[in-house]
Design a protein around this motif. Structure first.
Motif, PDB file in Angstrom:
ATOM      1  N   TYR A  23      -9.465   5.348   2.365  1.00 48.15           N
ATOM      2  CA  TYR A  23      -8.385   5.176   2.080  1.00 48.15           C
ATOM      3  C   TYR A  23      -7.796   4.710   3.411  1.00 48.15           C
ATOM      4  N   VAL A  24      -7.254   6.086   4.575  1.00 44.58           N
ATOM      5  CA  VAL A  24      -7.016   5.831   5.670  1.00 44.58           C
ATOM      6  C   VAL A  24      -7.675   4.922   6.224  1.00 44.58           C
ATOM      7  N   ASP A  25      -9.055   4.999   6.524  1.00 47.50           N
ATOM      8  CA  ASP A  25      -9.874   4.134   7.433  1.00 47.50           C
ATOM      9  C   ASP A  25      -9.932   2.149   6.502  1.00 47.50           C
ATOM     10  N   ALA A  57     -10.041  10.611   3.195  1.00 52.92           N
ATOM     11  CA  ALA A  57     -10.601  10.270   4.288  1.00 52.92           C
ATOM     12  C   ALA A  57     -10.550   8.590   4.338  1.00 52.92           C
ATOM     13  N   ALA A  96      -0.573   3.734   9.006  1.00 53.10           N
ATOM     14  CA  ALA A  96      -1.690   2.948   9.334  1.00 53.10           C
ATOM     15  C   ALA A  96      -2.122   1.678   9.676  1.00 53.10           C
ATOM     16  N   CYS A 101       0.722  -0.988  -0.216  1.00 52.41           N
ATOM     17  CA  CYS A 101      -0.025   0.123   0.317  1.00 52.41           C
ATOM     18  C   CYS A 101       1.273   1.027  -0.069  1.00 52.41           C
ATOM     19  N   GLY A 105       1.827   7.406   5.683  1.00 51.82           N
ATOM     20  CA  GLY A 105       0.778   6.766   4.999  1.00 51.82           C
ATOM     21  C   GLY A 105       0.303   5.500   5.187  1.00 51.82           C
ATOM     22  N   LEU A 106      -0.552   5.060   4.396  1.00 52.79           N
ATOM     23  CA  LEU A 106      -1.823   3.922   4.921  1.00 52.79           C
ATOM     24  C   LEU A 106      -0.486   2.642   4.974  1.00 52.79           C
ATOM     25  N   SER A 139       1.976   7.152   0.728  1.00 54.25           N
ATOM     26  CA  SER A 139       1.134   8.317   1.856  1.00 54.25           C
ATOM     27  C   SER A 139      -0.504   7.283   1.874  1.00 54.25           C
ATOM     28  N   SER A 140      -1.249   8.709   2.341  1.00 52.69           N
ATOM     29  CA  SER A 140      -2.634   8.602   2.434  1.00 52.69           C
ATOM     30  C   SER A 140      -3.845   8.886   1.361  1.00 52.69           C
ATOM     31  N   ALA A 191      -7.636   1.449   5.277  1.00 62.41           N
ATOM     32  CA  ALA A 191      -6.096   1.037   5.882  1.00 62.41           C
ATOM     33  C   ALA A 191      -6.592  -0.129   7.460  1.00 62.41           C
ATOM     34  N   ARG A 192      -6.857   0.410   8.188  1.00 60.24           N
ATOM     35  CA  ARG A 192      -7.649   0.641   9.402  1.00 60.24           C
ATOM     36  C   ARG A 192      -8.216  -0.735   9.935  1.00 60.24           C
TER      37      ARG A 192
END
Length: 198
Positions: A18-20, A16, A48, A8, A44-45, A11-12, A22-23
């Motif tokens: 995308y980060v969610d 939002a 995360a 991944c 980034g991801l 970068s993020s 990853a979590r």
């Protein structure tokens, strides 16, 4: 399945979700008692997903080249961080440590890693499952292009099946866990060779 390699972005992205995602991927790994193997960064991801795995008590192993240690800000809190010589050694170690591979949204490096694992699988160098987490339609164009390869005769339909996909992290992890080696013929085994000439 003991570990999954997740490719991944460092970068993020601009959204939002995308980060969610990853979590949520980190959460899915921990819930299935699967260790994370990834590129070793804390931004980034990449950061995360690693942070979420660690927060939930899971295992996260990073592999990062020495030259990128500063640029990608190597994660200081990982279960294990391997610092290697170069990108080739990084990718080889990540593949060796993992029982399967997932690509989340990312840039050129993510694409290169994904397609290298797909190529190795197509040839028969490994028989580990490969998945694509298609967050917010990020990979719609890529999926369409892979299907176009089949339509135009540059990729066999059964090799297209090597790339699993889903929009939900937990569901994709479930698909990879259900994968059984030997389901798809490879180019470098006898059965695949007979298929190619038939």
């Amino acid at each position: 399945m003991h570990s999954l390699c997740v490719y991944c972005g460092a970068s993020s992205g601009n959204s939002a979700p995308y980060v969610d995602a990853a979590r949520l991927m980190g959460k899915a790994l921990v819930e299935h008692d699967i260790a994370l193997v990834y590129g070793g960064g804390q931004i980034g991801l990449m950061g995360a997903i690693a942070d979420e795995v660690l927060r939930l008590g899971g295992s996260a192993t990073g592999v990062i080249p020495h030259a990128l240690l500063g640029k990608e800000v190597g994660h200081p809190g990982l279960t294990k961080l391997h610092v290697v010589k170069d990108m080739h050694e990084r990718k080889a170690m990540m593949a060796e440590l993992s029982d399967g591979f997932i690509a989340m949204p990312g840039g050129m490096g993510t694409m290169e890693e994904l397609f290298e694992m797909l190529t190795w699988s197509q040839l028969g160098f490994h028989d580990k499952p490969i998945g694509l987490l298609n967050v917010m339609g990020f990979y719609d164009g890529l999926i369409g292009f892979v299907d176009h390869m089949v339509t135009e005769g540059f990729l066999r339909a059964h090799h297209r099946q090597l790339l699993m996909q889903d929009t939900v992290a937990a569901s994709l992890v479930g698909k990879l866990r259900s994968y059984r080696p030997g389901q798809i013929a490879k180019l470098l085994n006898d059965n695949a060779a007979r298929t190619l000439v038939s």
